[in-house]
Design a protein around this motif. Structure first.
Motif, PDB file in Angstrom:
ATOM      1  N   MET A   1       0.860  -1.188   0.000  1.00  0.00           N
ATOM      2  CA  MET A   1       0.000   0.000   0.000  1.00  0.00           C
ATOM      3  C   MET A   1       0.897   1.239   0.000  1.00  0.00           C
ATOM      4  SD  MET A   1      -2.810   1.077   2.977  1.00  0.00           S
ATOM      5  CE  MET A   1      -2.437  -0.420   3.857  1.00  0.00           C
ATOM      6  N   ARG A   2       0.536   2.152  -0.853  1.00  0.00           N
ATOM      7  CA  ARG A   2       1.269   3.414  -0.883  1.00  0.00           C
ATOM      8  C   ARG A   2       0.402   4.491  -0.222  1.00  0.00           C
ATOM      9  NH1 ARG A   2       3.132   6.158  -6.584  1.00  0.00           N
ATOM     10  NH2 ARG A   2       4.172   8.010  -5.738  1.00  0.00           N
ATOM     11  N   VAL A   3       1.008   5.262   0.657  1.00  0.00           N
ATOM     12  CA  VAL A   3       0.294   6.286   1.414  1.00  0.00           C
ATOM     13  C   VAL A   3       0.963   7.627   1.139  1.00  0.00           C
ATOM     14  CG1 VAL A   3      -0.412   7.006   3.736  1.00  0.00           C
ATOM     15  CG2 VAL A   3      -0.101   4.569   3.245  1.00  0.00           C
ATOM     16  N   ARG A   4       0.178   8.590   0.701  1.00  0.00           N
ATOM     17  CA  ARG A   4       0.737   9.904   0.387  1.00  0.00           C
ATOM     18  C   ARG A   4      -0.024  10.983   1.164  1.00  0.00           C
ATOM     19  NH1 ARG A   4       4.495  12.859  -3.223  1.00  0.00           N
ATOM     20  NH2 ARG A   4       3.580  14.929  -3.367  1.00  0.00           N
ATOM     21  N   VAL A   5       0.699  11.767   1.908  1.00  0.00           N
ATOM     22  CA  VAL A   5       0.065  12.857   2.656  1.00  0.00           C
ATOM     23  C   VAL A   5      -0.149  14.047   1.713  1.00  0.00           C
ATOM     24  CG1 VAL A   5       0.317  14.484   4.573  1.00  0.00           C
ATOM     25  CG2 VAL A   5       1.082  12.101   4.833  1.00  0.00           C
ATOM     26  N   LEU A   6      -1.422  14.414   1.542  1.00  0.00           N
ATOM     27  CA  LEU A   6      -1.745  15.572   0.686  1.00  0.00           C
ATOM     28  C   LEU A   6      -1.828  16.847   1.518  1.00  0.00           C
ATOM     29  CD1 LEU A   6      -4.605  13.875  -1.374  1.00  0.00           C
ATOM     30  CD2 LEU A   6      -2.218  14.181  -2.083  1.00  0.00           C
ATOM     31  N   GLY A   7      -2.223  16.681   2.766  1.00  0.00           N
ATOM     32  CA  GLY A   7      -2.320  17.830   3.670  1.00  0.00           C
ATOM     33  C   GLY A   7      -2.202  17.319   5.090  1.00  0.00           C
ATOM     34  N   SER A   8      -1.451  18.033   5.923  1.00  0.00           N
ATOM     35  CA  SER A   8      -1.170  17.514   7.263  1.00  0.00           C
ATOM     36  C   SER A   8      -1.642  18.439   8.379  1.00  0.00           C
ATOM     37  CB  SER A   8       0.344  17.260   7.400  1.00  0.00           C
ATOM     38  OG  SER A   8       1.080  18.391   6.983  1.00  0.00           O
ATOM     39  N   ALA A   9      -2.198  19.601   8.025  1.00  0.00           N
ATOM     40  CA  ALA A   9      -2.629  20.561   9.047  1.00  0.00           C
ATOM     41  C   ALA A   9      -4.078  20.319   9.448  1.00  0.00           C
ATOM     42  CB  ALA A   9      -2.492  21.995   8.530  1.00  0.00           C
ATOM     43  N   ALA A  10      -4.436  20.826  10.618  1.00  0.00           N
ATOM     44  CA  ALA A  10      -5.832  20.834  11.048  1.00  0.00           C
ATOM     45  C   ALA A  10      -6.604  21.873  10.233  1.00  0.00           C
ATOM     46  CB  ALA A  10      -5.901  21.163  12.533  1.00  0.00           C
ATOM     47  N   GLY A  11      -7.904  21.965  10.506  1.00  0.00           N
ATOM     48  CA  GLY A  11      -8.750  22.952   9.839  1.00  0.00           C
ATOM     49  C   GLY A  11      -8.131  24.340   9.932  1.00  0.00           C
ATOM     50  N   GLY A  12      -8.139  25.053   8.814  1.00  0.00           N
ATOM     51  CA  GLY A  12      -7.516  26.383   8.779  1.00  0.00           C
ATOM     52  C   GLY A  12      -6.172  26.344   8.076  1.00  0.00           C
ATOM     53  N   GLY A  13      -5.483  25.186   8.152  1.00  0.00           N
ATOM     54  CA  GLY A  13      -4.174  25.075   7.497  1.00  0.00           C
ATOM     55  C   GLY A  13      -3.104  25.848   8.253  1.00  0.00           C
ATOM     56  N   PHE A  14      -1.928  25.859   7.675  1.00  0.00           N
ATOM     57  CA  PHE A  14      -0.781  26.550   8.290  1.00  0.00           C
ATOM     58  C   PHE A  14      -0.011  27.285   7.210  1.00  0.00           C
ATOM     59  CE2 PHE A  14       3.701  26.002  10.155  1.00  0.00           C
ATOM     60  CZ  PHE A  14       3.604  27.147  10.900  1.00  0.00           C
ATOM     61  N   PRO A  15       0.015  28.633   7.192  1.00  0.00           N
ATOM     62  CA  PRO A  15      -0.662  29.495   8.145  1.00  0.00           C
ATOM     63  C   PRO A  15      -2.161  29.593   7.840  1.00  0.00           C
ATOM     64  CG  PRO A  15       0.423  30.829   6.478  1.00  0.00           C
ATOM     65  CD  PRO A  15       0.760  29.402   6.168  1.00  0.00           C
ATOM     66  N   GLN A  16      -2.910  29.988   8.836  1.00  0.00           N
ATOM     67  CA  GLN A  16      -4.366  30.148   8.696  1.00  0.00           C
ATOM     68  C   GLN A  16      -4.667  31.596   8.327  1.00  0.00           C
ATOM     69  OE1 GLN A  16      -6.825  28.405  11.838  1.00  0.00           O
ATOM     70  NE2 GLN A  16      -8.017  30.307  11.955  1.00  0.00           N
ATOM     71  N   TRP A  17      -5.618  31.796   7.428  1.00  0.00           N
ATOM     72  CA  TRP A  17      -5.849  33.113   6.823  1.00  0.00           C
ATOM     73  C   TRP A  17      -6.011  34.255   7.815  1.00  0.00           C
ATOM     74  CZ3 TRP A  17     -10.520  36.055   7.078  1.00  0.00           C
ATOM     75  CH2 TRP A  17     -11.580  35.421   7.739  1.00  0.00           C
ATOM     76  N   ASN A  18      -6.654  33.965   8.973  1.00  0.00           N
ATOM     77  CA  ASN A  18      -6.934  35.060   9.912  1.00  0.00           C
ATOM     78  C   ASN A  18      -6.108  34.921  11.189  1.00  0.00           C
ATOM     79  OD1 ASN A  18      -8.140  32.791  10.931  1.00  0.00           O
ATOM     80  ND2 ASN A  18      -9.984  33.822  11.644  1.00  0.00           N
ATOM     81  N   CYS A  19      -5.003  34.196  11.103  1.00  0.00           N
ATOM     82  CA  CYS A  19      -4.248  33.927  12.329  1.00  0.00           C
ATOM     83  C   CYS A  19      -2.891  34.614  12.317  1.00  0.00           C
ATOM     84  CB  CYS A  19      -4.069  32.424  12.537  1.00  0.00           C
ATOM     85  SG  CYS A  19      -3.468  32.061  14.200  1.00  0.00           S
ATOM     86  N   GLY A  20      -2.649  35.338  13.395  1.00  0.00           N
ATOM     87  CA  GLY A  20      -1.352  35.985  13.574  1.00  0.00           C
ATOM     88  C   GLY A  20      -0.648  35.435  14.808  1.00  0.00           C
ATOM     89  N   CYS A  21      -0.898  34.147  15.136  1.00  0.00           N
ATOM     90  CA  CYS A  21      -0.198  33.536  16.281  1.00  0.00           C
ATOM     91  C   CYS A  21       1.298  33.480  15.949  1.00  0.00           C
ATOM     92  CB  CYS A  21      -0.762  32.149  16.586  1.00  0.00           C
ATOM     93  SG  CYS A  21      -0.240  30.840  15.454  1.00  0.00           S
ATOM     94  N   ALA A  22       2.097  33.152  16.966  1.00  0.00           N
ATOM     95  CA  ALA A  22       3.556  33.167  16.776  1.00  0.00           C
ATOM     96  C   ALA A  22       3.970  32.263  15.619  1.00  0.00           C
ATOM     97  CB  ALA A  22       4.244  32.752  18.076  1.00  0.00           C
ATOM     98  N   ASN A  23       3.349  31.083  15.521  1.00  0.00           N
ATOM     99  CA  ASN A  23       3.712  30.163  14.434  1.00  0.00           C
ATOM    100  C   ASN A  23       3.331  30.728  13.066  1.00  0.00           C
ATOM    101  OD1 ASN A  23       4.714  28.216  16.147  1.00  0.00           O
ATOM    102  ND2 ASN A  23       3.030  26.771  15.864  1.00  0.00           N
ATOM    103  N   CYS A  24       2.086  31.183  12.925  1.00  0.00           N
ATOM    104  CA  CYS A  24       1.617  31.653  11.612  1.00  0.00           C
ATOM    105  C   CYS A  24       2.399  32.897  11.177  1.00  0.00           C
ATOM    106  CB  CYS A  24       0.117  31.955  11.648  1.00  0.00           C
ATOM    107  SG  CYS A  24      -0.902  30.465  11.713  1.00  0.00           S
ATOM    108  N   ARG A  25       2.634  33.778  12.136  1.00  0.00           N
ATOM    109  CA  ARG A  25       3.392  35.001  11.821  1.00  0.00           C
ATOM    110  C   ARG A  25       4.828  34.641  11.455  1.00  0.00           C
ATOM    111  NH1 ARG A  25       2.607  37.500  16.531  1.00  0.00           N
ATOM    112  NH2 ARG A  25       4.761  37.217  17.172  1.00  0.00           N
ATOM    113  N   GLY A  26       5.422  33.758  12.265  1.00  0.00           N
ATOM    114  CA  GLY A  26       6.811  33.349  12.016  1.00  0.00           C
ATOM    115  C   GLY A  26       6.972  32.674  10.665  1.00  0.00           C
ATOM    116  N   LEU A  27       5.984  31.879  10.274  1.00  0.00           N
ATOM    117  CA  LEU A  27       6.056  31.201   8.983  1.00  0.00           C
ATOM    118  C   LEU A  27       5.987  32.222   7.847  1.00  0.00           C
ATOM    119  CD1 LEU A  27       6.082  28.459   7.428  1.00  0.00           C
ATOM    120  CD2 LEU A  27       3.590  28.573   7.440  1.00  0.00           C
ATOM    121  N   ARG A  28       5.039  33.157   7.961  1.00  0.00           N
ATOM    122  CA  ARG A  28       4.903  34.182   6.909  1.00  0.00           C
ATOM    123  C   ARG A  28       6.165  35.023   6.784  1.00  0.00           C
ATOM    124  NH1 ARG A  28      -0.294  34.966   9.409  1.00  0.00           N
ATOM    125  NH2 ARG A  28      -1.869  33.889   8.157  1.00  0.00           N
ATOM    126  N   GLU A  29       6.741  35.332   7.926  1.00  0.00           N
ATOM    127  CA  GLU A  29       7.893  36.246   7.909  1.00  0.00           C
ATOM    128  C   GLU A  29       9.221  35.512   7.758  1.00  0.00           C
ATOM    129  OE1 GLU A  29       7.252  38.619  11.431  1.00  0.00           O
ATOM    130  OE2 GLU A  29       5.577  39.702  10.488  1.00  0.00           O
TER     131      GLU A  29
END
Ligand code: MLT
Ligand code: MN
Ligand code: ZN
Length: 307
Positions: A1-29
């Motif tokens: 069986m071959r398993v391929r991850v297409l998406g690994s984030a929870a709802g909202g994704g990473f970064p999330q459109w309306n999120c300025g948490c330390a992770n989302c901000r750090g990723l954008r910047e």
């Protein structure tokens, strides 16, 4: 069986459109060591030609384009033989409505999840424009069934849905009616030729006997990695609800997911549905190191596993 991850984030994704948490901000910047992630979905195949998606994320179109084996081979075609839903959360179902370009699709879900998506949903009519546009195949708890290619073709894969602690989707929380063990299931997928087993448990609200058994019986486990700690949303300054309120058992703590998974060596253990606030997304964090030291992996988009 071959398993391929297409998406690994929870709802909202990473970064999330309306999120300025330390992770989302750090990723954008570009100030944290982390990779962007789409919302949770995984593709599995026993023959490399026919694929089954575990969940239909809101990013399904980009996810199909991200993986060549999912591209059409003819003018009107899809290698996607079916889509399995583990619950009715919108981050797992919304993608179905994006597959509205007059192509028959097959969806495996419990009856409860099917009704939660279809009943009273005016938008669902876009998938009812011709007979059999959607074929629903009921997942019956505890019963193994083949995943079919077309009406009766052998895909080499079989699935068993097992009830695991969870909850109804947010949009149905205030609806009348009972909660059901069919609201949230784990998907146990068996390669019928080589006997290898994948346990897909991307939403787990608590550790139960069924969860324990699913993990013990698998060669590879994908497990709910939403939150590091119970009060992560609150301490990140982005929400009030605890991990337990949202039916996502946290990773840390003496009885947390990580200590449980640590006790199940000898199989691949992969965290998925990772919320953008989770410190394990930062590759050089202490929390990430604790995950790795437990022998557990963090899923990323494009990850592949062969079983
Ligand atoms: C969850 O994983 O708890 C849900 O996706 C939350 C939500 O529907 O926003
Ligand atoms: Mn979710
Ligand atoms: Zn965030």
């Amino acid at each position: 069986m071959r398993v391929r991850v297409l998406g690994s984030a929870a709802g909202g994704g990473f970064p999330q459109w309306n999120c300025g948490c330390a992770n989302c901000r750090g990723l954008r910047e570009g100030t944290v060591r982390a990779a962007a992630r789409m919302q949770e979905s995984v593709a599995v195949s026993a023959d490399d030609a026919h694929w089954f998606l575990l969940n239909a994320s809101p990013e399904i179109r980009a996810q199909i384009e991200s993986f060549k084996p999912l591209w059409p081979r003819n003018r009107r075609d899809t290698p996607i033989a079916g889509i399995l839903l583990n619950n009715g959360d919108l981050d797992h179902c919304l993608g179905l409505l994006s597959l509205r370009e007059s192509h028959p699709i097959v969806v495996y879900a419990t009856d409860t999840v099917r009704r939660g998506f279809t009943e009273g949903n005016i938008l669902y009519k876009t998938l009812e424009r011709f007979p059999d546009q959607v074929t629903w195949r009921p997942l019956v708890l505890g019963q193994e069934q083949p995943l079919l290619i077309g009406k009766d073709g052998d895909s080499g894969l079989a699935v068993t849905a097992v009830a695991v602690p969870g909850k109804r989707p947010l949009h149905l929380e205030s609806s009348a009616g009972q909660t059901s063990p069919e609201d949230n299931v784990g998907l146990l997928i068996r390669d019928t030729r080589n006997g290898r087993r994948l346990a897909y448990l991307s939403a787990v609200g608590d550790w139960s006997q069924k969860v324990e058994r699913a993990v013990a019986g698998a060669d590879c486990v994908f497990f709910d990695g939403t939150f590091w700690s119970s009060h992560e949303l609150n301490s990140s300054g982005v929400g009030e609800r605890s991990a337990e309120d949202m039916a996502h058992f946290p990773l840390s703590g003496v009885d947390g997911t990580l200590s449980r998974l640590k006790q199940a060596p000898g199989r691949r253990r992969v965290l998925i549905h990772i919320n953008n606030t989770n410190p394990i997304l930062c590759e050089d964090s202490l929390e990430r190191r604790a995950v790795e030291e437990a022998g557990v992996e963090v899923a990323y988009d494009g990850m592949e596993i062969s079983l």
